[in-house]
Design a protein around this motif. Structure first.
Motif: not given
Lengths: 474, 474
Positions: A315-337, B145-146
């Motif tokens: 997921n990310s905050f690009s569709k809701s807050l600040a596309p240009g900030y490039r802030v995303g994340w993942t919860m990768p479960g057992k593949y975290k490492d 810059g967002i």
């Protein structure tokens, strides 16, 4: 400096002349002092002076008493020559990647009405509040945030994302999360972590062109799974396809899919998770539109049914807050490492400031309030756009009815080629996404994706009317 | 919410309890109001109230009159149990990737003296000035810059990088440059653009572990080319190896190589460019340390001899300005279109604020002045560190003599295993990079890399003394 030929000053002068010609240095700008030039280039003061003297002789620079040397003129300030008419390359087939580049070549052009960008209206994004959050983050972070953040990502932000997990029906902690530079980066890291080149993955059809291109660039084969415009992927088909095609991973946009707009019912999500557990393969779940629901409640994600860790939620905050900030994340479960290592190999860390800023913005509780307004506006826009399309497009047109997200998927008469339509639209300063780019097969040629991210306006209304006229003419 | 079992309020309470246990919600924090919880979870007000009542009964939360519900206690606030002694896994072989993770696991631990991080001293980086540049950038950019920046990257920054090209002996324009999220991202995009999985690439030996890992993650085979500690890669060897091993691309750190410190002479650079042109293969040139020279003049780059466009120059501001900003760039020559597409596929755009901020910092002319001080300090530190190593380490030790950059490469007696040394050093709260991680072959086991990025101090002096003692004991 390359010191192989005679007349060092001419080489230096020539380099500077090229910088002027290429407009790297612009008219009226000050040049380095003779002393500085000599130092920079490792030449004597005399040679540096000779170089400037030579350029002054050519009329390119001028010396101003007690001030130094300045760029005097630029060779580009002439009227352009008429263009020679270009030959038409009829035989060349356009690849999907070429089409995508053509569609998004015009992203920076402000004169084009862009129905092509699947993003929220910039006007409703909290630009000023985010700026405050950045300033706060610079004050809070050690050394104003110029140093590397930790590999897994900003801890405050991860903690806040963990809190949000309650809204989509799950409980995760900061340690389950790896931040990324936007959602596309999350998808890339996850996909690269769970596949090898040559593997086959399953995608929805039509699928977001970005994931098709990602698969291509990772050397993966793609199986496009039939997808219902309301309920999402056909699970019976998938259940047979996984063993048959040796599918290694699925990547689905489970909520308000791009471009179809479908949202998998909870029972389907639960069944999908059971299925990927049964075959022990990975499900990369792209939930980037999940927060943009129009109904009473946020839809859950597959991740909330995931006991085995086979689901990698992105997921990310690009569709809701600040596309240009490039802030995303993942919860990768057992593949975290694996994902963490992939992140280290490909980018080391994310940009510390924007990540800390969004962490702060969430912490002070502004996100929920902001989302409520954003959802209301997007819902209204989706209805206005749908009405206009209904009014202006031919009767045979079919349109999706998304309950969230930012795009409409439109199916026109079979004989209409929407890539041709796109090229005509572009002449009318309108862009959208032709359907062809949402598949690696040669299909959806009569479809198009329209984003309703732009707030409703006379210009939008006129744009849709023009599109309708162009379609009727075809 | 997953609504399959009875007693909805218990499920909600259980989820909140887990958030408290995982310390996502911390002691003293306020919980959402009953009304908010009911809305978020799509449950009735009664159920929401029941959930809180249940948690209150367990003593986990408390209601404060006219204020709401607060987290009361947390189960972690007890003294830890004594640890059971862990079994030793002697049989397991450590892979390079595991070693790298182990070395950099401790990056965030401030109690460890880190000779492992090849970065400049944070104290000399212009943190406050960069913060001002960020604020300026937010004022200048549309919508603070967002919004997304253009695919190729911030135009101001690219223009400024083009101006810098004069200092390394070439003339390029803003249009020749693609910005990236740091240098590692540039290397990744370039490498993925010029190779296919299964291809063979040539690297220096020893090579930066990051590029070895990158090659591994892209499914590439690596030929490690013998490298001279002063003049760099052995060109005669390379000339035979390229056709023999069907090398598709070379990736070399041409100036102040990491970890060897070597700097290719201009004639070698010119010959290398001619060679890759002859075979028509790509040279990815990593020039990340080029600005950190100790001599009178910046060394040129291979790119300045590149007429055919076969050289992809990569660089960043992470070693000189702001590592945490993740601002890098590449001049990909004739591969520009491919690299642009790869960037679009993998990350869409860079974070707009830090890129615009560095663009502004360069524009106001602060960079050159800053670099001069940084170089002076690094030069001094390199000498202090070398002297101390000379004093404290055994006589048989060999040390590189870099004319720039931030690292020393140290060779110890053959019988000394530096990964064992690393583990002992860690017990003494000291970290460095064991030589083994700089090769995919089983070699450099008696070598180590020491960064002199930390300013000289009593603690650094003691740290090197301790290392010397540990080595002598082995």
């Amino acid at each position: 400096m390359i010191k192989t030929a005679d007349h060092l000053y001419l080489q230096v002068a020539d380099n500077i002349e090229q910088l002027i010609e290429k407009e790297v240095m612009k008219m009226g700008e000050k040049l380095p002092s003779v002393r500085m030039l000599s130092k920079q280039q490792g030449i004597s003061l005399t040679t540096a002076f000779q170089a400037y003297y030579h350029l002054e002789g050519k009329g390119l620079i001028e010396s101003r008493p007690k001030s130094g040397y300045y760029i005097r003129r630029n060779m580009h300030k002439m009227l352009p020559m008429p263009d020679t008419c270009r030959p038409v390359k009829k035989a060349s087939e356009v690849t999907v990647s070429d089409m995508v580049m053509e569609v998004f070549n015009h992203t920076a052009n402000e004169n084009i009405l862009k129905f092509s960008v699947a993003a929220p209206p910039v006007g409703i994004l909290p630009a000023a509040k985010m700026a405050k959050a950045v300033i706060h983050a610079m004050r809070q972070l050690p050394a104003n945030g110029i140093w590397y953040e930790e590999l897994q990502g900003n801890a405050l932000l991860r903690g806040q994302i963990a809190r949000l997990s309650l809204t989509w029906g799950a409980v995760y902690s900061a340690d389950d999360i790896v931040t990324t530079s936007g959602c596309m980066d999350a998808l890339t890291l996850c996909m690269a972590s769970v596949t090898q080149p040559g593997d086959t993955i399953a995608l929805e059809s039509p699928a977001y062109y970005g994931t098709l291109q990602l698969a291509e660039s990772l050397g993966l084969k793609v199986l496009e799974v039939p997808t219902h415009p309301v309920t999402g992927v056909d699970l019976d088909y998938l259940d047979k396809a996984i063993p048959k095609h040796k599918i290694k991973a699925c990547l689905f946009v489970t909520n308000f899919n791009n471009p179809l707009g479908c949202c998998m019912p909870d029972t389907h999500k639960q069944a999908l998770v059971a299925m990927i557990e049964k075959y022990d393969i990975a499900l990369i779940e792209d939930d980037i539109y999940g927060d943009l629901y129009f109904g009473k409640q946020r839809p859950v994600s597959c991740k909330s049914f995931d006991k085995s860790g086979n689901v990698l939620l992105c997921n990310s905050f690009s569709k809701s807050l600040a596309p240009g900030y490039r802030v995303g994340w993942t919860m990768p479960g057992k593949y975290k490492d694996k994902v963490l290592r992939m992140k280290q190999h490909h980018s080391i860390a994310c940009a510390s400031l924007p990540h800390a800023a969004i962490g702060h913005f969430l912490e002070i509780g502004r996100y929920d309030f902001h989302l409520r307004n954003l959802r209301k506006q997007l819902h209204t826009q989706s209805l206005r756009y749908s009405q206009a399309i209904c009014e202006y497009f031919p009767e045979s047109t079919r349109v999706s009815r998304p309950q969230g997200g930012v795009v409409l998927w439109i199916e026109l008469d079979d004989h209409i080629n929407t890539f041709e339509l796109f090229q005509q639209a572009l002449k009318n300063k309108i862009s959208f996404c032709p359907g062809r780019i949402f598949s690696l097969q040669n299909r959806y040629n009569n479809c198009l994706r329209i984003s309703y991210g732009n707030p409703w306006s006379r210009q939008v209304d006129e744009g849709l009317k023009t599109l309708g006229k162009l379609i009727r003419k075809m």
